[in-house]
Scaffold this motif. Structure first.
Motif, short mmCIF file in Angstrom:
data_model
loop_
_atom_site.label_atom_id
_atom_site.label_comp_id
_atom_site.label_asym_id
_atom_site.label_seq_id
_atom_site.Cartn_x
_atom_site.Cartn_y
_atom_site.Cartn_z
N LYS A 182 -7.63 -42.60 7.50
CA LYS A 182 -8.40 -41.52 8.15
C LYS A 182 -9.45 -40.95 7.52
CE LYS A 182 -4.15 -39.25 10.79
NZ LYS A 182 -5.12 -39.95 11.69
N TRP A 183 -10.44 -40.20 7.51
CA TRP A 183 -11.84 -39.83 7.49
C TRP A 183 -11.47 -39.31 5.17
CZ3 TRP A 183 -13.01 -35.31 5.27
CH2 TRP A 183 -12.70 -33.89 5.47
N TYR A 184 -10.64 -37.72 5.48
CA TYR A 184 -10.00 -37.81 3.84
C TYR A 184 -9.70 -38.17 3.29
CZ TYR A 184 -5.80 -37.21 6.28
OH TYR A 184 -4.36 -36.99 7.14
N GLU A 185 -9.05 -39.58 3.49
CA GLU A 185 -7.88 -40.96 3.27
C GLU A 185 -9.10 -41.51 2.26
OE1 GLU A 185 -3.96 -40.36 5.83
OE2 GLU A 185 -5.29 -41.82 6.36
N LYS A 186 -9.91 -42.07 3.08
CA LYS A 186 -11.00 -42.73 2.44
C LYS A 186 -11.40 -41.87 1.30
CE LYS A 186 -12.47 -44.75 6.60
NZ LYS A 186 -12.83 -45.23 7.38
N ILE A 187 -12.37 -40.82 1.90
CA ILE A 187 -12.41 -40.31 0.14
C ILE A 187 -11.64 -40.30 -0.90
CG2 ILE A 187 -12.83 -37.75 -1.23
CD1 ILE A 187 -13.85 -37.21 2.72
N LEU A 188 -10.62 -39.92 -0.24
CA LEU A 188 -9.40 -40.34 -1.41
C LEU A 188 -8.99 -40.94 -2.62
CD1 LEU A 188 -7.21 -37.50 0.11
CD2 LEU A 188 -7.95 -36.89 -1.90
N LYS A 189 -9.17 -42.52 -1.42
CA LYS A 189 -9.08 -43.47 -1.91
C LYS A 189 -10.37 -43.90 -2.75
CE LYS A 189 -8.90 -48.67 -0.15
NZ LYS A 189 -8.93 -49.35 0.37
N SER A 190 -11.72 -43.41 -2.79
CA SER A 190 -12.72 -43.47 -3.30
C SER A 190 -12.74 -42.60 -4.82
CB SER A 190 -14.44 -42.92 -2.78
OG SER A 190 -14.01 -41.39 -3.01
N PHE A 191 -11.34 -41.80 -4.98
CA PHE A 191 -11.92 -40.89 -5.57
C PHE A 191 -10.79 -41.22 -7.07
CE2 PHE A 191 -15.19 -38.22 -4.01
CZ PHE A 191 -15.64 -38.04 -5.16
N LEU A 192 -9.46 -42.38 -5.84
CA LEU A 192 -8.45 -43.14 -6.87
C LEU A 192 -7.42 -42.44 -6.73
CD1 LEU A 192 -10.00 -44.80 -10.02
CD2 LEU A 192 -9.97 -45.78 -7.46
N LEU A 193 -7.39 -41.19 -5.65
CA LEU A 193 -6.42 -40.04 -5.87
C LEU A 193 -5.34 -40.61 -4.92
CD1 LEU A 193 -8.12 -37.33 -6.15
CD2 LEU A 193 -7.00 -37.90 -7.89
N LEU A 194 -5.77 -41.25 -3.62
CA LEU A 194 -4.87 -41.81 -2.52
C LEU A 194 -3.30 -42.22 -2.66
CD1 LEU A 194 -4.63 -41.54 0.49
CD2 LEU A 194 -5.34 -44.21 0.42
N HIS A 195 -3.74 -42.98 -4.15
CA HIS A 195 -2.08 -43.69 -4.32
C HIS A 195 -1.68 -42.99 -4.79
CE1 HIS A 195 -0.06 -46.66 -6.58
NE2 HIS A 195 -0.25 -46.32 -7.97
N PHE A 196 -1.80 -41.57 -5.50
CA PHE A 196 -0.50 -40.28 -6.26
C PHE A 196 -0.14 -39.52 -4.87
CE2 PHE A 196 -3.55 -42.35 -9.42
CZ PHE A 196 -2.37 -42.53 -10.05
N LEU A 197 -1.26 -39.37 -3.96
CA LEU A 197 -1.20 -38.38 -2.70
C LEU A 197 0.51 -38.90 -1.77
CD1 LEU A 197 -4.46 -36.41 -2.72
CD2 LEU A 197 -1.90 -35.51 -4.07
#
Length: 347
Positions: A189-204
């Motif tokens: 989703k759009w917010y997941e793409k943003i989190l991925k770009s900031f390397l945060l998705l992997h931790f959340l």
């Protein structure tokens, strides 16, 4: 401590999910918007085969690849097709999903192969093969769908021929620091793409949203769990690595515990970030009293009682427990009597 095993609802979920997914991959329906579509899945299969070519090339140099082989959790069977057509081996691809196995014919054409492996619908907890019979067994992205790899590896060790090899790759190591707030799909989703770009998705979050909704397990194991499971084998050569890098740190099985742990700094990174593991294990070489014939069907045994099966016109039959195993469009259904009823409504 008793090992955890996959319960019935997980197996039913796997079968029902793969049935719907097969229709989606043929563009006949869209059950899961977050999962790949037909075009994307075609590319995924091609990319996977590219990876398998690299793995098998290394194994072939070590003279590990043997006939007959057994692939567990084969899906459409693309890895087994590669062995059949590029290495001239003969063997079996096994999966609990009949629909996925049937779907394999499409990918035989897509990958421009001619030979198909023997396809078997069966459960990894009850492999329909004679003990000490198969010299090479492998799987990719499969063991993390079980709550504990130990019972599966124990069953694989039973089927392995003396001195035989079991290889697996593309399996995750558990990450200590993950809030696990939600599961994500293939399409972000759009917010997941943003989190991925900031390397945060992997931790959340963790992967497997559609699968988890269907009661399919999406596990990741700590190195201690992998080590306990692998101790069933005589020899183990493992590679571990931390996210996002491929496994590169080599470890060999030792008598003392903790042999799978890498040096402290790397161990910390793996625990913190998670990672991946690649393993080549070998069964103890002993005198082999079994005299198996050249026909692949002679390797089959009843998943209920391990009696050698008798070939009949439409499949196989166990002369001991009187259960038949039929051939459906080129796929042998080799589940226990209870599983045939629960998963495929067979009487």
């Amino acid at each position: 401590m008793k090992s955890r095993v996959q319960i019935q609802k997980n197996k039913v979920g796997e079968v029902e999910f793969r049935k719907k997914l097969a229709l989606q991959f043929e563009d006949k329906a869209q059950f899961f918007p977050g999962a790949p579509n037909a075009t994307e899945f075609n590319q995924i299969i091609k990319d996977r085969v590219k990876n398998y070519k690299s793995y098998f090339k290394d194994l072939n140099k070590k003279k590990i690849l043997k006939t007959p082989y057994l692939e567990i959790g084969g899906g459409v069977g693309q890895a087994a097709m590669l062995l059949e057509n590029k290495y001239n081996l003969a063997g079996f691809t096994l999966d609990i999903s009949l629909d996925t196995l049937l779907f394999g014919k499409k990918y035989l054409k897509l990958l421009k192969y001619k030979k198909m492996p023997i396809r078997i619908c069966a459960d990894a907890y009850n492999l329909p093969f004679r003990s000490h019979s198969i010299p090479f067994i492998f799987c990719f992205e499969t063991l993390h769908h079980f709550p504990d790899p130990k019972p599966i590896l124990k069953e694989i060790n039973r089927v392995l021929a003396p001195g035989g090899y079991f290889y697996f790759n593309e399996e995750p190591i558990a990450q200590s620091f993950n809030l696990n707030l939600w599961h994500r799909d293939y399409h972000l989703k759009w917010y997941e793409k943003i989190l991925k770009s900031f390397l945060l998705l992997h931790f959340l979050s963790k992967i497997g949203k559609s699968e988890v909704k269907h009661n399919i397990l999406e596990e990741a194991f700590f190195l201690s769990t992998w080590e306990k499971a692998l101790n069933v084998f005589e020899k183990v050569e493992a590679k571990v690595g931390f996210f996002p890098f491929k496994p590169t740190i080599k470890r060999n099985r030792q008598v003392n515990g903790g042999w799978l742990n890498p040096p402290k700094f790397f161990h910390f990174l793996i625990k913190f970030l998670g990672g991946g593991v690649e393993v080549l294990s070998q069964k103890k070489a002993t005198f082999d009293k079994n005299n198996f014939k050249t026909s692949l069907v002679d390797f089959f045994a009843c998943p209920n009682c391990q009696t050698v099966l008798e070939k009949v016109s439409n499949g196989f039959i166990c002369t001991r427990c009187k259960i038949s195993f039929s051939d459906r469009d080129g796929v042998y259904i080799m589940l226990t009597r209870k599983q045939q009823k629960k998963l495929y409504n067979d009487k």
